[in-house]
Write an enzyme that holds these catalytic residues in place. Structure first.
Site, PDB file in Angstrom:
ATOM      1  N   LYS A 108      -3.219 -28.126   1.022  1.00  0.00           N
ATOM      2  CA  LYS A 108      -3.828 -27.385   0.184  1.00  0.00           C
ATOM      3  C   LYS A 108      -2.845 -26.367  -0.107  1.00  0.00           C
ATOM      4  O   LYS A 108      -1.901 -26.125   0.752  1.00  0.00           O
ATOM      5  CB  LYS A 108      -4.974 -26.604   0.677  1.00  0.00           C
ATOM      6  CG  LYS A 108      -5.652 -25.581  -0.099  1.00  0.00           C
ATOM      7  CD  LYS A 108      -6.887 -25.119   0.513  1.00  0.00           C
ATOM      8  CE  LYS A 108      -7.461 -23.939  -0.271  1.00  0.00           C
ATOM      9  NZ  LYS A 108      -8.753 -23.303   0.696  1.00  0.00           N
ATOM     10  N   SER A 144     -12.898 -23.502  -1.667  1.00  0.00           N
ATOM     11  CA  SER A 144     -11.723 -23.374  -2.528  1.00  0.00           C
ATOM     12  C   SER A 144     -10.688 -24.557  -2.305  1.00  0.00           C
ATOM     13  O   SER A 144      -9.693 -24.665  -2.870  1.00  0.00           O
ATOM     14  CB  SER A 144     -11.006 -22.047  -2.187  1.00  0.00           C
ATOM     15  OG  SER A 144     -10.508 -22.274  -0.866  1.00  0.00           O
ATOM     16  N   SER A 168     -15.185 -23.145   2.639  1.00  0.00           N
ATOM     17  CA  SER A 168     -14.168 -23.720   1.540  1.00  0.00           C
ATOM     18  C   SER A 168     -13.649 -25.304   1.781  1.00  0.00           C
ATOM     19  O   SER A 168     -12.918 -25.696   1.091  1.00  0.00           O
ATOM     20  CB  SER A 168     -12.997 -23.044   1.494  1.00  0.00           C
ATOM     21  OG  SER A 168     -13.065 -21.626   0.778  1.00  0.00           O
TER      22      SER A 168
END
Length: 474
Positions: free
Chosen positions: A79, A153, A177
């Site tokens: 990420k 996210s 997330s």
């Protein structure tokens, strides 16, 4: 030489070790899939084409020399809140960010295990929202239905794995997330114990509520990535005892007492579990009962745990905003939340941090009666792309809580949780359920998740060929 894009992390690592395929070929195929999907899926912020190919060739040389490490030559993604040496860490923000000099500890450990990081996946600005959209990169879309978000996210990581671009990816989880996008893309998502995977160069991320976690199609794959990334920097403040996640996957969990917790924890804003999601979670509970576990409805004594979450989340956001090189480019909602974090960063924050010990005792006592909590991961299926993007601050909070009221308490507690696929609702949209446990309970949760997987075979169901659709990336 081609290789099935549906192959998981364990299978890919084995094929490399056996000489069935080369890392160069695997990485070339992954890069081609990423390039071919960017106009529709838009999962990646950064693609490390030249660097990844060079690292793949180095991995092949090591394999040929007889070296064996757990992920040697396997392409993975991380990420865009994680430092990768030579690449910027924009964390979903607009602007040209400088390249960082060193890998973060989690990335360093992945490389030590032999993994090739092919790129950094999209995330919303500072990971605040359960969607992956923004002016910095456009919209990341759900491979199960391109009109819908993969969640957030860690939506870019989830979309990349669900679409078969990479066999597994790292994400981070500060209020669900990892678990939320895993649930909305039909994946296994592990939120481990705080400190299990280092967040260094931050000793704590978002005042300790955010941890790094793994996304994959199978429990074994998610566990293998967890084992590879787990461990600590010498200065980490949280250093939990080591666990062998992969060994737990093949272990019988025994007969467990499972609490089916369908009531959302208290928040100041209303939340309601949608009936179609409830039905899928109840079906999962029934499957657990059929496997011999004792399942009964019971809710952990959360109390007003939300009062401890808000100061930590907003104060943590304020820390990130203070370091942002282009504050004028930040979303208005980000700036508003950071201002609130500045106000709550003194006495309220200290009180919130002290309350964690009280919550550990009270909710920990619940586990004298139950071994595991089964709860919905979200209250609703994935929203459409753009549904939350242009809302104001309060409207965004309302929409987030309405869709995702279940995941965040375990971030306050710092304890582990695992999303498992729970099936599909109207329009073929995936939803998931959480297996939640007390401190250091990853082995138990993973053995139970693997038992479910063996029965339900969720990894055999994959998205159709939607990536060819002419859908814009923004």
């Amino acid at each position: 030489m081609t290789y099935d894009r549906s192959a998981g992390l364990v299978e890919t690592a084995r094929a490399l070790a056996d000489g069935t395929i080369t890392s160069r070929a695997l990485v070339e195929q992954a890069l081609a899939r990423i390039e071919g999907s960017q106009g529709t899926l838009n999962a990646f912020r950064i693609v490390r084409t030249r660097a990844a190919l060079a690292e793949a060739e180095a991995a092949d040389a090591r394999l040929a020399a007889g070296v064996r490490t757990p992920l040697l030559g396997v392409p993975v993604a991380v990420k865009d809140d994680m430092d990768v040496a030579g690449e910027p860490t924009a964390f979903g923000c607009r602007g040209e960010f400088p390249a960082v000099a060193r890998d973060g500890e989690a990335v360093r450990r992945l490389r030590a295990a032999g993994a090739v990081v092919v790129g950094k996946t999209n995330t919303c600005e500072f990971g605040q929202w359960p969607f992956t959209e923004g002016p910095a990169f456009g919209a990341t879309r759900n491979p199960w239905n391109l009109e819908h978000t993969p969640g957030g996210s860690s939506g870019g990581s989830a979309a990349a794995v669900a679409a078969g671009l990479v066999p597994a990816a790292l994400g981070s989880d500060g209020a669900g997330s990892v678990r939320i996008p895993a649930s909305w893309t039909h994946l296994v998502g592990i939120k481990p114990q705080r400190g299990r995977i280092s967040t260094w160069p931050r000793g704590e991320s978002f005042q300790g509520i955010t941890v790094n976690g793994t996304l994959a199609r199978t429990v074994a794959d998610a566990a293998l990535l967890l084992d590879a990334a787990a461990g600590n920097h010498v200065l980490d403040p949280h250093r939990p005892p080591a666990v062998d996640a992969s060994a737990a996957v093949g272990r019988d969990p025994g007969r467990l007492r499972i609490a089916l917790a369908l009531k959302p924890p208290f928040t100041a804003l209303p939340a309601r579990l949608q009936p179609e999601v409830r039905a899928r979670v109840v079906e999962l509970a029934e499957k657990l009962a059929a496997l011999g576990h004792t399942v009964e409805e019971a809710d952990p004594p959360y109390g007003h745990i939300g009062l401890t979450f808000v100061p930590r989340a907003t104060a943590g956001l304020a820390e990130w905003v203070r370091e942002a090189p282009f504050p004028a480019l930040l979303d208005r909602r980000t700036r508003e939340a950071a201002r609130l974090g500045g106000l709550l960063g003194g006495v309220p924050l200290r009180a919130a941090r002290r309350a964690e010990a009280v919550l550990h005792r009270r909710i920990g006592a619940f586990f004298s009666s139950y071994d595991v909590v089964l709860a919905p991961t979200t209250a609703a299926p994935p929203p459409r792309v753009g549904a939350m993007l242009r809302l104001g601050g309060l409207a965004t909070d309302r929409a987030m809580i309405a869709a995702c009221p279940y995941a965040w308490p375990w971030n306050v507690l710092g304890w582990p949780g695992v999303n498992v696929p729970a099936g599909f609702v109207g329009g073929g949209l995936p939803v998931g359920a959480q297996l939640l446990g007390p401190a250091h309970s990853e082995p138990l949760l993973l053995s139970l998740a693997a038992q479910l997987e063996a029965e339900l075979r969720w990894h055999e169901v994959r998205p159709s060929g939607q990536l060819a659709a002419e859908t814009p990336a923004a």
